[in-house]
Design an enzyme around this catalytic site. Structure first.
Site, PDB file in Angstrom:
ATOM      1  N   SER A   1      -3.562 -17.003   1.963  1.00 58.06           N
ATOM      2  CA  SER A   1      -3.232 -18.300   1.275  1.00 58.06           C
ATOM      3  C   SER A   1      -2.911 -19.302   2.553  1.00 58.06           C
ATOM      4  O   SER A   1      -2.356 -18.885   3.593  1.00 58.06           O
ATOM      5  CB  SER A   1      -2.129 -18.637   0.413  1.00 58.06           C
ATOM      6  OG  SER A   1      -1.708 -19.898  -0.035  1.00 58.06           O
TER       7      SER A   1
ATOM      8  N   TYR B   1       6.137 -15.560  -1.906  1.00 54.46           N
ATOM      9  CA  TYR B   1       4.602 -15.608  -2.025  1.00 54.46           C
ATOM     10  C   TYR B   1       4.227 -15.744  -0.488  1.00 54.46           C
ATOM     11  O   TYR B   1       3.275 -15.210  -0.186  1.00 54.46           O
ATOM     12  CB  TYR B   1       4.288 -16.581  -2.781  1.00 54.46           C
ATOM     13  CG  TYR B   1       2.803 -16.971  -2.763  1.00 54.46           C
ATOM     14  CD1 TYR B   1       1.813 -16.360  -3.680  1.00 54.46           C
ATOM     15  CD2 TYR B   1       2.102 -18.042  -2.544  1.00 54.46           C
ATOM     16  CE1 TYR B   1       0.586 -16.357  -3.922  1.00 54.46           C
ATOM     17  CE2 TYR B   1       0.748 -18.427  -2.347  1.00 54.46           C
ATOM     18  CZ  TYR B   1       0.113 -17.394  -3.059  1.00 54.46           C
ATOM     19  OH  TYR B   1      -1.478 -17.601  -3.047  1.00 54.46           O
TER      20      TYR B   1
ATOM     21  N   LYS C   1       1.739 -13.319   1.625  1.00 55.60           N
ATOM     22  CA  LYS C   1       0.464 -13.601   2.205  1.00 55.60           C
ATOM     23  C   LYS C   1       0.588 -13.751   3.897  1.00 55.60           C
ATOM     24  O   LYS C   1      -0.554 -13.514   4.462  1.00 55.60           O
ATOM     25  CB  LYS C   1       0.166 -15.109   1.730  1.00 55.60           C
ATOM     26  CG  LYS C   1      -0.031 -15.161   0.270  1.00 55.60           C
ATOM     27  CD  LYS C   1      -1.164 -14.367  -0.108  1.00 55.60           C
ATOM     28  CE  LYS C   1      -1.526 -14.652  -1.535  1.00 55.60           C
ATOM     29  NZ  LYS C   1      -2.699 -13.716  -1.855  1.00 55.60           N
TER      30      LYS C   1
HETATM   31  P1  NDP Z   1      -5.396 -15.893 -11.136  1.00 54.78           P
HETATM   32  O1  NDP Z   1      -4.059 -15.685 -11.522  1.00 54.78           O
HETATM   33  O2  NDP Z   1      -6.322 -16.692 -12.034  1.00 54.78           O
HETATM   34  O3  NDP Z   1      -6.113 -14.262 -11.342  1.00 54.78           O
HETATM   35  C1  NDP Z   1      -5.444 -13.344 -10.760  1.00 54.78           C
HETATM   36  C2  NDP Z   1      -6.456 -12.154 -10.902  1.00 54.78           C
HETATM   37  O4  NDP Z   1      -5.757 -10.940 -10.443  1.00 54.78           O
HETATM   38  C3  NDP Z   1      -6.814 -11.613 -12.408  1.00 54.78           C
HETATM   39  O5  NDP Z   1      -7.660 -11.222 -12.621  1.00 54.78           O
HETATM   40  C4  NDP Z   1      -5.372 -10.737 -12.854  1.00 54.78           C
HETATM   41  O6  NDP Z   1      -6.001  -9.817 -13.957  1.00 54.78           O
HETATM   42  C5  NDP Z   1      -5.710  -9.714 -11.443  1.00 54.78           C
HETATM   43  N1  NDP Z   1      -4.127  -9.341 -11.079  1.00 54.78           N
HETATM   44  C6  NDP Z   1      -3.148  -9.779 -11.217  1.00 54.78           C
HETATM   45  N2  NDP Z   1      -2.104  -8.824 -10.909  1.00 54.78           N
HETATM   46  C7  NDP Z   1      -2.693  -7.739 -10.626  1.00 54.78           C
HETATM   47  C8  NDP Z   1      -2.471  -6.389 -10.695  1.00 54.78           C
HETATM   48  N3  NDP Z   1      -1.083  -5.854 -10.384  1.00 54.78           N
HETATM   49  N4  NDP Z   1      -3.466  -5.440 -10.484  1.00 54.78           N
HETATM   50  C9  NDP Z   1      -4.574  -5.704 -10.836  1.00 54.78           C
HETATM   51  N5  NDP Z   1      -4.853  -7.031 -11.094  1.00 54.78           N
HETATM   52  C10 NDP Z   1      -4.154  -7.717 -11.027  1.00 54.78           C
HETATM   53  O7  NDP Z   1      -5.396 -16.090  -9.633  1.00 54.78           O
HETATM   54  P2  NDP Z   1      -6.371 -17.028  -8.559  1.00 54.78           P
HETATM   55  O8  NDP Z   1      -7.762 -16.957  -8.899  1.00 54.78           O
HETATM   56  O9  NDP Z   1      -5.594 -18.512  -8.765  1.00 54.78           O
HETATM   57  O10 NDP Z   1      -6.145 -16.471  -7.194  1.00 54.78           O
HETATM   58  C11 NDP Z   1      -6.774 -15.361  -6.625  1.00 54.78           C
HETATM   59  C12 NDP Z   1      -6.243 -14.987  -5.329  1.00 54.78           C
HETATM   60  O11 NDP Z   1      -6.370 -16.451  -4.497  1.00 54.78           O
HETATM   61  C13 NDP Z   1      -4.810 -14.788  -5.143  1.00 54.78           C
HETATM   62  O12 NDP Z   1      -4.643 -13.792  -4.040  1.00 54.78           O
HETATM   63  C14 NDP Z   1      -4.148 -15.837  -4.812  1.00 54.78           C
HETATM   64  O13 NDP Z   1      -2.823 -15.906  -4.185  1.00 54.78           O
HETATM   65  C15 NDP Z   1      -4.823 -16.726  -3.975  1.00 54.78           C
HETATM   66  N6  NDP Z   1      -4.914 -18.161  -3.792  1.00 54.78           N
HETATM   67  C16 NDP Z   1      -5.061 -18.970  -4.732  1.00 54.78           C
HETATM   68  C17 NDP Z   1      -5.125 -20.323  -4.507  1.00 54.78           C
HETATM   69  C18 NDP Z   1      -5.335 -21.181  -5.903  1.00 54.78           C
HETATM   70  O14 NDP Z   1      -4.941 -22.534  -5.627  1.00 54.78           O
HETATM   71  N7  NDP Z   1      -5.854 -20.805  -6.863  1.00 54.78           N
HETATM   72  C19 NDP Z   1      -4.502 -20.988  -3.354  1.00 54.78           C
HETATM   73  C20 NDP Z   1      -4.610 -19.979  -2.383  1.00 54.78           C
HETATM   74  C21 NDP Z   1      -4.432 -18.627  -2.490  1.00 54.78           C
HETATM   75  P3  NDP Z   1      -4.936 -10.005 -15.164  1.00 54.78           P
HETATM   76  O15 NDP Z   1      -5.466 -11.492 -15.621  1.00 54.78           O
HETATM   77  O16 NDP Z   1      -5.572  -8.805 -16.175  1.00 54.78           O
HETATM   78  O17 NDP Z   1      -3.585  -9.775 -14.774  1.00 54.78           O
END
Ligand code: NDP
Length: 244
Positions: free
Chosen positions: A142, A155, A159
């Protein structure tokens, strides 16, 4: 000069929603065989599986909580059985919350560190025996790791940890021809991210390009780092933030 991704084999953690979903679909559209995991949203996982089927991708979407060591072993076993080897590993799963540091409980610190950072250790280590020269590991970090964000110390620490992990693994795995990089998104508008209009306006003005990112913007960076076009890049953090 660069080889296509067709025929490569990938595993994506947290592939069922948001950015992970976009990454999974982009890889699949490039002809990559996919194993993607999710934690608990079975409906989102089913939708992803349907989308992968429509693309015609060889795929497996399975439940595996990447904070649980046994689950990451099961995930690696599934990759061994289904794919035989792994060319591309994307650690995308993460957890986040908004808590003043003074009130941040040990449990919440652990939950976020476990999902974002420790899960990277577990997933990469368990999958490593399936990787070989030419394989590419990509952790989704991030921009917050560089800038810091108030109320998100846990967080941002997790990261930032991914950046150190990638730099060390780049040195350790480089001699085997395995590359390790981080993609660091800025503000990416996923279906679950509900940004109030006034905040959205401020975020947009923070970027040089004047817009929020789309999950596909992050997926494009992942495709680049997954493929041969980036073959001399390792230990790097690629910011995908519209020039914040
Ligand atoms: P979401 O919350 O939309 O999606 C997260 C995904 O990860 C889901 O598929 C969820 O599955 C899965 N997940 C969460 N915990 C676990 C676990 N313990 N084991 C397996 N799967 C898991 O996240 P985003 O798409 O927003 O973010 C994706 C990545 O990008 C992350 O690393 C985030 O930190 C990073 N990021 C996002 C930003 C943003 O603006 N969106 C900005 C900067 C970084 P389930 O739904 O089944 O729990």
């Amino acid at each position: 000069m660069t080889a296509p991704l067709t025929g490569k084999k990938a595993v994506v953690t947290g592939g069922s929603r948001g950015i992970g979903r976009a990454i999974t679909l982009a890889l699949a559209r490039s002809g990559v065989q996919i194993v993607a995991c999710y934690r608990r949203d079975a409906a989102a996982a089913e939708t992803l599986a349907q989308e992968l089927k429509e693309i015609g991708a060889d795929h497996q979407v399975l439940q595996a909580d990447v904070t649980v060591a046994e689950d990451t072993e099961r995930l690696a076993d599934e990759c061994r059985a289904r794919l035989g080897s792994v060319d591309i590993l994307v650690h995308n799963a993460a957890a986040i919350s908004h808590v003043p540091f003074a009130e941040l409980s040990y449990e919440e610190w652990r939950r976020v560190l476990d999902t974002s950072l420790t899960a990277a250790y577990l997933t990469i280590q368990r999958t490593l025996p399936l990787m070989s020269a030419g394989s590419s590991v990509i952790a989704i970090g991030s921009r917050a790791a560089l800038a810091g964000i108030a109320m998100r110390a846990h967080y941002t620490a997790a990261k930032a940890g991914l950046v150190g992990l990638a730099r060390s693994l780049c040195r350790e795995l480089g001699p085997e021809g395995i590359r390790v990089n981080v993609v660091a998104p800025g503000v990416i508008e996923t279906p679950d991210l509900r940004i109030p209009p006034e905040v959205r306006d401020r975020y947009e003005r923070m970027t040089a390009l004047g817009r929020l990112g789309e999950p596909e913007d992050v997926a494009a960076a992942v495709l680049f780092l997954a493929g041969d076009a980036s073959r001399y890049i390792s230990g790097e953090t690629l910011h995908v933030d519209g020039g914040i």
